[in-house]
Every structure is written in structure tokens, then in C-alpha cells.
Motif scaffolding. Structure first.
Motif, PDB file in Angstrom:
ATOM      1  N   ASP A  59      -1.306 -18.832   4.396  1.00  0.00           N
ATOM      2  CA  ASP A  59      -2.084 -17.771   5.049  1.00  0.00           C
ATOM      3  C   ASP A  59      -1.501 -16.401   4.709  1.00  0.00           C
ATOM      4  O   ASP A  59      -0.275 -16.217   4.736  1.00  0.00           O
ATOM      5  N   ARG A  60      -2.381 -15.469   4.380  1.00  0.00           N
ATOM      6  CA  ARG A  60      -1.943 -14.114   4.037  1.00  0.00           C
ATOM      7  C   ARG A  60      -3.127 -13.170   3.997  1.00  0.00           C
ATOM      8  O   ARG A  60      -4.274 -13.592   3.948  1.00  0.00           O
ATOM      9  N   THR A  61      -2.816 -11.890   3.992  1.00  0.00           N
ATOM     10  CA  THR A  61      -3.811 -10.832   3.841  1.00  0.00           C
ATOM     11  C   THR A  61      -3.500 -10.114   2.534  1.00  0.00           C
ATOM     12  O   THR A  61      -2.359  -9.718   2.301  1.00  0.00           O
ATOM     13  N   ILE A  62      -4.514  -9.948   1.686  1.00  0.00           N
ATOM     14  CA  ILE A  62      -4.313  -9.373   0.357  1.00  0.00           C
ATOM     15  C   ILE A  62      -5.150  -8.100   0.229  1.00  0.00           C
ATOM     16  O   ILE A  62      -6.373  -8.174   0.076  1.00  0.00           O
ATOM     17  N   PRO A  63      -4.514  -6.929   0.268  1.00  0.00           N
ATOM     18  CA  PRO A  63      -5.272  -5.697  -0.001  1.00  0.00           C
ATOM     19  C   PRO A  63      -5.431  -5.512  -1.509  1.00  0.00           C
ATOM     20  O   PRO A  63      -4.493  -5.739  -2.268  1.00  0.00           O
ATOM     21  N   VAL A  64      -6.620  -5.134  -1.929  1.00  0.00           N
ATOM     22  CA  VAL A  64      -6.888  -4.869  -3.349  1.00  0.00           C
ATOM     23  C   VAL A  64      -7.431  -3.453  -3.437  1.00  0.00           C
ATOM     24  O   VAL A  64      -8.544  -3.177  -2.989  1.00  0.00           O
ATOM     25  N   GLU A  65      -6.629  -2.568  -4.015  1.00  0.00           N
ATOM     26  CA  GLU A  65      -7.037  -1.171  -4.165  1.00  0.00           C
ATOM     27  C   GLU A  65      -7.117  -0.843  -5.650  1.00  0.00           C
ATOM     28  O   GLU A  65      -6.167  -1.033  -6.383  1.00  0.00           O
ATOM     29  N   THR A  66      -8.289  -0.385  -6.057  1.00  0.00           N
ATOM     30  CA  THR A  66      -8.507  -0.015  -7.453  1.00  0.00           C
ATOM     31  C   THR A  66      -9.240   1.319  -7.492  1.00  0.00           C
ATOM     32  O   THR A  66      -9.567   1.884  -6.451  1.00  0.00           O
TER      33      THR A  66
END
Length: 135
Positions: A59-66
Motif C-alpha cells: 500500500d502506498r500513495t504515488i504523486p506524479v507531477e509532470t
């Protein structure tokens, strides 16, 4: 006599329609369930480039900023879903959770694709294997 022939034709039509419907249902079931299993990982791609792979059992939270925008993908209980997105339509957030091989979540404005893969799929794609051939 003409009325009797008419009833027989109607019964035959019903039987034919039922047969076609049954065959369509069987084909749908085969295509829907064949070759699909629970995936082991997700692969996140932005503009076709792999941004990372993550195990579905962690379990995890993955921020993706592009340069296209910001998305937040959550893995929880063996499934992945799009929790946040700053795209205008938020369709990616409405696609629901994924956990079966080849299921995807797509955010078109951000050119982001989250795909469920198996461990063997990841090994093939990271080793430089051919992903697709176009003519």
C-alpha cells in the motif's frame, strides 16, 4: 394453413435469436475471462515513458507531477486507483480501481497511463523487448 406456417416461423425465429444470444454470451465470457489474472504490479507511463513500477501488494500513495499536470495514484488492498488529478474532466478518477492484468487507468490531458502488469511483463518491457509493431 397459412396461420400454422406463420407460428412455426415465429418459433424458429425465437430459437434462432436465442441461439445467437447464447453464442454471443459464451464469446463474451471467453474474451472477458480468458488470459486475465490478477496482476502483481502497476506500470506508470507519462507520454509513453515509464515513470515507475510499483507492487500491488504494498500500500502506498504515488504523486506524479509532470509538465502536463499532477496526479495522485493510490495502491491499497491490492488495487490501484486515481485519487487526485488536476485535469479538467477528472475521467481518470472515475475509472475505478484496477487489479487485473492489462487493466488501465488513462488520463489523456496528462498523457498518463497506469497499467496492471505481471512480473514477467515488466521483465520483458525493461529488457528492451518489442512492445508493439506498427506498419
Amino acid at each position: 394453413m397459412a396461420e400454422t406456417d406463420r407460428r412455426k416461423l415465429n418459433r424458429r425465429d425465437i430459437l434462432l435469436a436465442a441461439g445467437v444470444a447464447a453464442a454471443a454470451l459464451v464469446l463474451w465470457l471467453v474474451f472477458h475471462f480468458a488470459g486475465r489474472g490478477t496482476g502483481e504490479q502497476i506500470c506508470i507511463r507519462v507520454d509513453g515513458k515509464v515513470q515507475g513500477t510499483y507492487r500491488l501488494d504494498e500500500d502506498r500513495t504515488i504523486p506524479v507531477e509532470t509538465g502536463y499536470g499532477r496526479n495522485v495514484i493510490v495502491i491499497s488492498g491490492g488495487q490501484a486507483y486515481m485519487k487526485e488529478a488536476d485535469c479538467p474532466d477528472h475521467y481518470c478518477m472515475q475509472q475505478g480501481a484496477i487489479d487485473q492484468e492489462n487493466e488501465t487507468i488513462v488520463c489523456l490531458p496528462h498523457k498518463l497511463v497506469v497499467e496492471v502488469i505481471s512480473g514477467s511483463t515488466q521483465e520483458k518491457s525493461s529488457s528492451g523487448g518489442v512492445d508493439a509493431v506498427a506498419q
